[in-house]
Design a protein around this motif. Structure first.
Motif, PDB file in Angstrom:
ATOM      1  N   CYS A 136     -33.144  23.171 -11.819  1.00 31.63           N
ATOM      2  CA  CYS A 136     -32.123  22.581 -12.691  1.00 31.63           C
ATOM      3  C   CYS A 136     -32.809  21.703 -13.733  1.00 31.63           C
ATOM      4  CB  CYS A 136     -31.165  21.690 -11.900  1.00 31.63           C
ATOM      5  SG  CYS A 136     -30.212  22.491 -10.618  1.00 31.63           S
ATOM      6  N   PRO A 137     -32.141  21.451 -14.847  1.00 32.41           N
ATOM      7  CA  PRO A 137     -32.660  20.438 -15.773  1.00 32.41           C
ATOM      8  C   PRO A 137     -32.708  19.081 -15.067  1.00 32.41           C
ATOM      9  CG  PRO A 137     -30.916  21.746 -16.799  1.00 32.41           C
ATOM     10  CD  PRO A 137     -30.909  22.097 -15.342  1.00 32.41           C
ATOM     11  N   ALA A 138     -33.647  18.239 -15.506  1.00 32.97           N
ATOM     12  CA  ALA A 138     -33.789  16.903 -14.897  1.00 32.97           C
ATOM     13  C   ALA A 138     -32.722  15.968 -15.456  1.00 32.97           C
ATOM     14  CB  ALA A 138     -35.189  16.361 -15.169  1.00 32.97           C
ATOM     15  N   ASP A 139     -31.489  16.336 -15.204  1.00 34.48           N
ATOM     16  CA  ASP A 139     -30.328  15.558 -15.641  1.00 34.48           C
ATOM     17  C   ASP A 139     -29.575  15.136 -14.395  1.00 34.48           C
ATOM     18  OD1 ASP A 139     -27.987  14.519 -16.600  1.00 34.48           O
ATOM     19  OD2 ASP A 139     -27.456  16.244 -17.845  1.00 34.48           O
ATOM     20  N   TYR A 140     -29.575  13.844 -14.116  1.00 35.10           N
ATOM     21  CA  TYR A 140     -29.017  13.310 -12.876  1.00 35.10           C
ATOM     22  C   TYR A 140     -27.620  12.718 -13.065  1.00 35.10           C
ATOM     23  CZ  TYR A 140     -33.804  13.841 -11.207  1.00 35.10           C
ATOM     24  OH  TYR A 140     -35.031  14.355 -10.858  1.00 35.10           O
ATOM     25  N   THR A 141     -27.006  12.969 -14.199  1.00 38.71           N
ATOM     26  CA  THR A 141     -25.683  12.414 -14.463  1.00 38.71           C
ATOM     27  C   THR A 141     -24.624  13.119 -13.623  1.00 38.71           C
ATOM     28  OG1 THR A 141     -25.391  13.939 -16.326  1.00 38.71           O
ATOM     29  CG2 THR A 141     -26.262  11.745 -16.826  1.00 38.71           C
ATOM     30  N   ALA A 142     -23.490  12.458 -13.459  1.00 39.84           N
ATOM     31  CA  ALA A 142     -22.380  13.049 -12.709  1.00 39.84           C
ATOM     32  C   ALA A 142     -21.943  14.354 -13.368  1.00 39.84           C
ATOM     33  CB  ALA A 142     -21.216  12.067 -12.641  1.00 39.84           C
ATOM     34  N   LEU A 183     -35.158   0.442  -9.762  1.00 40.76           N
ATOM     35  CA  LEU A 183     -34.655   1.234  -8.634  1.00 40.76           C
ATOM     36  C   LEU A 183     -35.187   0.676  -7.313  1.00 40.76           C
ATOM     37  CD1 LEU A 183     -35.195   4.797 -10.135  1.00 40.76           C
ATOM     38  CD2 LEU A 183     -33.107   3.423 -10.171  1.00 40.76           C
ATOM     39  N   SER A 184     -36.490   0.427  -7.267  1.00 39.06           N
ATOM     40  CA  SER A 184     -37.093  -0.138  -6.068  1.00 39.06           C
ATOM     41  C   SER A 184     -36.583  -1.551  -5.818  1.00 39.06           C
ATOM     42  CB  SER A 184     -38.622  -0.142  -6.198  1.00 39.06           C
ATOM     43  OG  SER A 184     -39.217  -0.700  -5.045  1.00 39.06           O
ATOM     44  N   GLN A 185     -36.468  -2.333  -6.882  1.00 37.76           N
ATOM     45  CA  GLN A 185     -35.977  -3.705  -6.738  1.00 37.76           C
ATOM     46  C   GLN A 185     -34.558  -3.728  -6.178  1.00 37.76           C
ATOM     47  OE1 GLN A 185     -37.935  -6.444  -7.368  1.00 37.76           O
ATOM     48  NE2 GLN A 185     -39.561  -4.947  -7.715  1.00 37.76           N
ATOM     49  N   ASN A 186     -33.789  -2.696  -6.481  1.00 42.15           N
ATOM     50  CA  ASN A 186     -32.403  -2.618  -5.992  1.00 42.15           C
ATOM     51  C   ASN A 186     -32.291  -1.944  -4.623  1.00 42.15           C
ATOM     52  OD1 ASN A 186     -31.415  -3.911  -8.253  1.00 42.15           O
ATOM     53  ND2 ASN A 186     -30.895  -2.023  -9.340  1.00 42.15           N
ATOM     54  N   GLY A 187     -33.427  -1.626  -4.016  1.00 42.97           N
ATOM     55  CA  GLY A 187     -33.414  -1.056  -2.670  1.00 42.97           C
ATOM     56  C   GLY A 187     -32.958   0.379  -2.585  1.00 42.97           C
ATOM     57  N   CYS A 188     -33.233   1.164  -3.632  1.00 46.12           N
ATOM     58  CA  CYS A 188     -32.789   2.562  -3.638  1.00 46.12           C
ATOM     59  C   CYS A 188     -33.588   3.439  -2.676  1.00 46.12           C
ATOM     60  CB  CYS A 188     -32.901   3.138  -5.052  1.00 46.12           C
ATOM     61  SG  CYS A 188     -31.735   2.423  -6.232  1.00 46.12           S
ATOM     62  N   PHE A 189     -34.823   3.029  -2.340  1.00 46.47           N
ATOM     63  CA  PHE A 189     -35.707   3.887  -1.563  1.00 46.47           C
ATOM     64  C   PHE A 189     -35.886   3.359  -0.144  1.00 46.47           C
ATOM     65  CE2 PHE A 189     -37.715   3.746  -5.967  1.00 46.47           C
ATOM     66  CZ  PHE A 189     -36.939   4.788  -6.439  1.00 46.47           C
ATOM     67  N   GLU A 190     -35.823   4.289   0.826  1.00 44.13           N
ATOM     68  CA  GLU A 190     -36.124   3.917   2.213  1.00 44.13           C
ATOM     69  C   GLU A 190     -37.609   3.581   2.343  1.00 44.13           C
ATOM     70  OE1 GLU A 190     -33.759   3.683   4.482  1.00 44.13           O
ATOM     71  OE2 GLU A 190     -32.229   4.464   3.117  1.00 44.13           O
ATOM     72  N   ARG A 191     -38.434   4.427   1.762  1.00 45.87           N
ATOM     73  CA  ARG A 191     -39.890   4.226   1.765  1.00 45.87           C
ATOM     74  C   ARG A 191     -40.472   4.803   0.481  1.00 45.87           C
ATOM     75  NH1 ARG A 191     -43.069   2.593   6.509  1.00 45.87           N
ATOM     76  NH2 ARG A 191     -41.515   1.594   7.850  1.00 45.87           N
ATOM     77  N   ILE A 192     -41.598   4.225   0.060  1.00 49.64           N
ATOM     78  CA  ILE A 192     -42.356   4.757  -1.069  1.00 49.64           C
ATOM     79  C   ILE A 192     -43.724   5.177  -0.539  1.00 49.64           C
ATOM     80  CG2 ILE A 192     -43.402   4.277  -3.306  1.00 49.64           C
ATOM     81  CD1 ILE A 192     -41.264   2.082  -3.677  1.00 49.64           C
ATOM     82  N   TYR A 193     -44.007   6.462  -0.581  1.00 55.65           N
ATOM     83  CA  TYR A 193     -45.312   6.981  -0.198  1.00 55.65           C
ATOM     84  C   TYR A 193     -46.016   7.409  -1.477  1.00 55.65           C
ATOM     85  CZ  TYR A 193     -43.285   7.198   4.496  1.00 55.65           C
ATOM     86  OH  TYR A 193     -42.689   6.879   5.694  1.00 55.65           O
ATOM     87  N   VAL A 200     -30.438   8.775 -13.733  1.00 60.44           N
ATOM     88  CA  VAL A 200     -31.251   8.391 -12.572  1.00 60.44           C
ATOM     89  C   VAL A 200     -30.799   7.058 -11.975  1.00 60.44           C
ATOM     90  CG1 VAL A 200     -33.562   7.654 -11.852  1.00 60.44           C
ATOM     91  CG2 VAL A 200     -33.285   9.736 -13.194  1.00 60.44           C
ATOM     92  N   LYS A 201     -30.496   6.094 -12.815  1.00 60.44           N
ATOM     93  CA  LYS A 201     -30.144   4.761 -12.314  1.00 60.44           C
ATOM     94  C   LYS A 201     -28.898   4.783 -11.438  1.00 60.44           C
ATOM     95  CE  LYS A 201     -32.266   2.015 -16.015  1.00 60.44           C
ATOM     96  NZ  LYS A 201     -32.025   1.011 -17.087  1.00 60.44           N
ATOM     97  N   GLU A 202     -27.967   5.679 -11.727  1.00 64.06           N
ATOM     98  CA  GLU A 202     -26.721   5.738 -10.957  1.00 64.06           C
ATOM     99  C   GLU A 202     -26.784   6.747  -9.811  1.00 64.06           C
ATOM    100  OE1 GLU A 202     -26.557   4.233 -14.805  1.00 64.06           O
ATOM    101  OE2 GLU A 202     -26.720   6.401 -14.434  1.00 64.06           O
ATOM    102  N   TRP A 203     -27.803   7.562  -9.809  1.00 60.45           N
ATOM    103  CA  TRP A 203     -27.912   8.693  -8.877  1.00 60.45           C
ATOM    104  C   TRP A 203     -27.867   8.259  -7.412  1.00 60.45           C
ATOM    105  CZ3 TRP A 203     -28.355  13.979  -8.588  1.00 60.45           C
ATOM    106  CH2 TRP A 203     -29.002  14.518  -7.470  1.00 60.45           C
ATOM    107  N   ALA A 208     -41.907  -1.701 -14.375  1.00 54.84           N
ATOM    108  CA  ALA A 208     -40.574  -2.149 -14.792  1.00 54.84           C
ATOM    109  C   ALA A 208     -40.180  -1.575 -16.148  1.00 54.84           C
ATOM    110  CB  ALA A 208     -40.534  -3.670 -14.831  1.00 54.84           C
ATOM    111  N   LYS A 209     -41.153  -1.097 -16.917  1.00 56.96           N
ATOM    112  CA  LYS A 209     -40.870  -0.559 -18.256  1.00 56.96           C
ATOM    113  C   LYS A 209     -40.634   0.951 -18.262  1.00 56.96           C
ATOM    114  CE  LYS A 209     -43.942  -4.110 -20.204  1.00 56.96           C
ATOM    115  NZ  LYS A 209     -45.216  -4.354 -20.936  1.00 56.96           N
ATOM    116  N   ILE A 210     -40.734   1.568 -17.092  1.00 54.22           N
ATOM    117  CA  ILE A 210     -40.603   3.028 -17.027  1.00 54.22           C
ATOM    118  C   ILE A 210     -39.213   3.466 -17.480  1.00 54.22           C
ATOM    119  CG2 ILE A 210     -40.442   4.966 -15.412  1.00 54.22           C
ATOM    120  CD1 ILE A 210     -42.680   3.679 -13.803  1.00 54.22           C
TER     121      ILE A 210
END
Length: 340
Positions: free
Chosen positions: A225-231, A104-114, A68-71, A60-62
């Motif tokens: 690309c740079p790891a920039d996930y903003t719009a 992200l996981s708590q908000n259901g962003c992922f179909e599965r986590i492997y 990323v949060k809005e991606w 949770a502290k990551i």
């Protein structure tokens, strides 16, 4: 993930932790993931109880790269706009428990986590590795996603599936990664018509590009690309272009399939018509008894066809067309209604 709180909590800096972990792996012919998982468990002794809950709290502290949060919501919405269903999966050599603890996981962003994970006893304490995810065994999850066999113990992942029956064709996949453990998956997706994107931390300067340059030259990735996930970032623009291309390609493919179906049905109609014509001619032949057709089942099989022929009404239609064609001759022959 481990370096964002956990390693520090057990009295290490990240360089020393990974140096000792990798050294243990090398000295014992040990998988590096198993080594770091064991070291995490061992170093927690006397400091805190090594439980799923504690690992999730560290997760949770990551901290995330920008945007990323809005991606996830944004890309799903953009896909909906063009009729493309977007699904997000995590395939990671990190710990599943930590990923599960993220917002992200708590908000259901992922179909599965492997990801790598522990087996826990009835008190929730980790006692043994349950899953280890690294390098080439990451690719199995690409096949699971493609075939639709998402359960980690579903052995059908090894079954052959026709390309047209794949739930997610490789050409519709986008794989985003930043480490050496991503290379096999990147190459697999890239080689099969999908999109592999290497991302790098631009805060580290030009040296951060060395890895993605190497991946690009070796054809492991098609883009970086740079790891920039903003719009409106380069990564965001690239993904949106891929989504639109996927939608257009799907429309074009649908036209191709309709042409193929029309051609196939026409050919099937012609084949059925010929088969029925053969039946009629055999029936009209004085030298052949109707029951004698059973001695040549191939004619009947060709005429009747598969079950989907019957469902489509093709055999019935062919029969009726031939019946109309031969109606005058049949009536002239003096056949009874049952024979007709």
């Amino acid at each position: 993930m481990q370096a964002q709180g956990y390693i520090q909590s057990v009295g290490f800096d990240k360089d020393r932790f990974w140096a000792e972990s990798n050294s243990m792996a090398k000295e014992n012919d040990m998988d590096q993931n198993l080594s770091y998982m064991l070291k995490m468990k061992n170093e927690s002794e006397g400091k805190f109880v090594f439980t799923r809950q504690n690992l999730q709290e560290y997760g949770a502290k990551i901290k995330y790269f920008p945007g990323v949060k809005e991606w996830f919501k944004r890309t799903k919405g953009y896909g909906d706009k063009y009729g493309v269903k977007i699904e997000h999966y995590v395939i990671s050599s990190g710990l599943k428990e930590m990923i599960e603890g993220t917002i992200l996981s708590q908000n259901g962003c992922f179909e599965r986590i492997y990801a790598s994970s522990f087996y826990y006893n009835d008190r929730g304490v980790a006692v043994w590795p349950a899953q280890v995810v690294n390098y080439t065994n990451k690719t199995q999850f690409i096949f699971r996603i493609s075939k639709g066999y998402l359960d980690i113990n579903d052995e059908r992942v090894n079954d052959y599936v026709k390309p047209e029956n794949l739930r997610v064709p490789f050409r519709n996949m986008v794989y985003i990664g930043d480490s050496d453990t991503d290379v096999p998956c990147m190459k697999l997706v890239n080689a099969n018509g999908g999109y592999s994107i290497g991302v790098f931390n631009s805060d580290l300067g030009e040296n951060a590009k060395q890895r993605v340059h190497k991946m690009f030259l070796e054809k492991r990735i098609g883009y970086f690309c740079p790891a920039d996930y903003t719009a409106k970032s380069p990564l965001d623009i690239l993904l949106k272009d891929i989504i639109r291309l996927t939608a257009i390609r799907s429309q074009i493919e649908q036209i191709h399939l309709e042409c193929e179906k029309d051609t196939r049905l026409r050919k099937r109609d012609c084949d059925l018509a010929k088969a029925v014509d053969t039946l009629v001619r055999v029936r009209r032949s004085a030298s052949t008894d109707w029951n004698g057709l059973m001695s040549n089942p191939e004619i009947l099989i060709n005429a009747i066809g598969a079950s989907d022929d019957l469902q489509d009404g093709l055999f019935y239609r062919a029969i009726m067309e031939q019946a109309q064609r031969y109606k005058p001759a049949i009536e002239k022959s003096g056949c009874s209604d049952d024979e007709r």
